[in-house]
Design a protein around this motif. Structure first.
Motif, PDB file in Angstrom:
ATOM      1  N   LEU A 190       0.827  -1.206   0.000  1.00 48.38           N
ATOM      2  CA  LEU A 190       0.000   0.000   0.000  1.00 48.38           C
ATOM      3  C   LEU A 190       0.861   1.254   0.000  1.00 48.38           C
ATOM      4  O   LEU A 190       0.466   2.281  -0.548  1.00 48.38           O
ATOM      5  CB  LEU A 190      -0.935   0.001   1.210  1.00 48.38           C
ATOM      6  CG  LEU A 190      -1.933  -1.159   1.285  1.00 48.38           C
ATOM      7  CD1 LEU A 190      -2.745  -1.070   2.568  1.00 48.38           C
ATOM      8  CD2 LEU A 190      -2.831  -1.181   0.069  1.00 48.38           C
ATOM      9  N   ILE A 230      -3.614   2.555  -4.026  1.00 52.08           N
ATOM     10  CA  ILE A 230      -4.972   2.545  -3.487  1.00 52.08           C
ATOM     11  C   ILE A 230      -5.732   1.502  -4.287  1.00 52.08           C
ATOM     12  O   ILE A 230      -6.009   1.699  -5.476  1.00 52.08           O
ATOM     13  CB  ILE A 230      -5.635   3.931  -3.593  1.00 52.08           C
ATOM     14  CG1 ILE A 230      -4.800   4.954  -2.820  1.00 52.08           C
ATOM     15  CG2 ILE A 230      -7.067   3.877  -3.069  1.00 52.08           C
ATOM     16  CD1 ILE A 230      -5.279   6.381  -2.972  1.00 52.08           C
ATOM     17  N   TRP A 237     -12.519   8.892  -0.157  1.00 49.78           N
ATOM     18  CA  TRP A 237     -11.428   9.633  -0.804  1.00 49.78           C
ATOM     19  C   TRP A 237     -11.031  10.873   0.001  1.00 49.78           C
ATOM     20  O   TRP A 237      -9.848  11.188   0.127  1.00 49.78           O
ATOM     21  CB  TRP A 237     -11.857  10.008  -2.215  1.00 49.78           C
ATOM     22  CG  TRP A 237     -10.771  10.517  -3.107  1.00 49.78           C
ATOM     23  CD1 TRP A 237     -10.496  11.827  -3.381  1.00 49.78           C
ATOM     24  CD2 TRP A 237      -9.817   9.755  -3.845  1.00 49.78           C
ATOM     25  NE1 TRP A 237      -9.442  11.919  -4.253  1.00 49.78           N
ATOM     26  CE2 TRP A 237      -9.000  10.652  -4.552  1.00 49.78           C
ATOM     27  CE3 TRP A 237      -9.584   8.387  -3.971  1.00 49.78           C
ATOM     28  CZ2 TRP A 237      -7.973  10.241  -5.371  1.00 49.78           C
ATOM     29  CZ3 TRP A 237      -8.549   7.979  -4.790  1.00 49.78           C
ATOM     30  CH2 TRP A 237      -7.758   8.906  -5.479  1.00 49.78           C
ATOM     31  N   PHE A 270      -8.343  10.708   2.642  1.00 49.07           N
ATOM     32  CA  PHE A 270      -6.961  10.505   2.219  1.00 49.07           C
ATOM     33  C   PHE A 270      -6.368  11.741   1.548  1.00 49.07           C
ATOM     34  O   PHE A 270      -5.155  11.905   1.524  1.00 49.07           O
ATOM     35  CB  PHE A 270      -6.866   9.310   1.263  1.00 49.07           C
ATOM     36  CG  PHE A 270      -7.046   7.993   1.945  1.00 49.07           C
ATOM     37  CD1 PHE A 270      -5.959   7.308   2.455  1.00 49.07           C
ATOM     38  CD2 PHE A 270      -8.313   7.452   2.119  1.00 49.07           C
ATOM     39  CE1 PHE A 270      -6.112   6.098   3.106  1.00 49.07           C
ATOM     40  CE2 PHE A 270      -8.486   6.240   2.768  1.00 49.07           C
ATOM     41  CZ  PHE A 270      -7.388   5.562   3.264  1.00 49.07           C
TER      42      PHE A 270
END
Length: 191
Positions: free
Chosen positions: A76, A88, A146, A149
């Motif tokens: 990751l 991702i 989203w 992040f």
């Protein structure tokens, strides 16, 4: 106290082991709730159908997640002298060169339904870099998380490296990122 300086040329990889455990737990809970629904459903056909649906989902999702543990997966996060490589799943993979990083910090991020993630390491990049390299136009590929992040800040974008999903503690991740940024990134006066 550990006085040995970090080897910033060493490549650090962070896989999905911790994330897999969380996903398997989620699948087990879904199947368990489904099983309970079937057991207490008695004559309520809709509750029994929902229960069986949750069982099938939970078992299927656990199998899918478990299958990922049996074959090699992309990490990751990779920290290298070149930069941060972030993967991702299902959305994108990209490299943030250290020269594109404008700062490193640790922040709290508010998640779904008031959940808070504390001491999350973030790297700051320009909005232009985010738009060119990172942004995914498809809402479906991005998903609803989203914004946890990628957090806008003063015309820039903070890229969060959530230790909650990585097999590393928050202070160790922050220290590793900061050490590499100081060694390979732009001096803070150029940011």
């Amino acid at each position: 106290m550990n006085s040995k300086p970090a080897d910033v040329t060493k490549v650090l990889t962070f896989g999905r082991e911790k994330l897999a455990r969380k996903q398997l737990l989620f699948a087990a809970i879904a199947a368990g709730v489904g099983g309970l629904s079937v057991l207490i459903g008695d004559d309520d056909a809709s509750l029994i159908w929902v229960g069986w649906g949750l069982i099938v989902f939970g078992v299927g999702y656990a199998g899918w997640e478990f299958s990922k543990t049996t074959r090699e997966q992309k990490p990751l996060l990779v920290l290298s002298p070149e930069g941060l490589r972030i993967h991702i799943e299902g959305a994108t993979e990209f490299l943030i060169p250290w020269t594109e990083v404008r700062g490193v910090d640790s922040i709290s991020i508010e998640g779904f339904r008031g959940a808070t993630f504390d001491s999350v390491t973030v790297v700051l990049v320009t909005q232009d870099f985010y738009d060119r390299v990172i942004h995914v136009d498809s809402f479906i590929r991005r998903g609803p998380g989203w914004g946890q992040f990628f957090i806008p800040r003063d015309g820039m974008m903070q890229v969060a490296l959530h230790h909650a999903w990585l097999p590393v503690e928050a202070p160790a991740l922050l220290a590793a990122v900061e050490a590499r940024y100081r060694a390979f990134g732009r001096p803070s006066t150029e940011a």
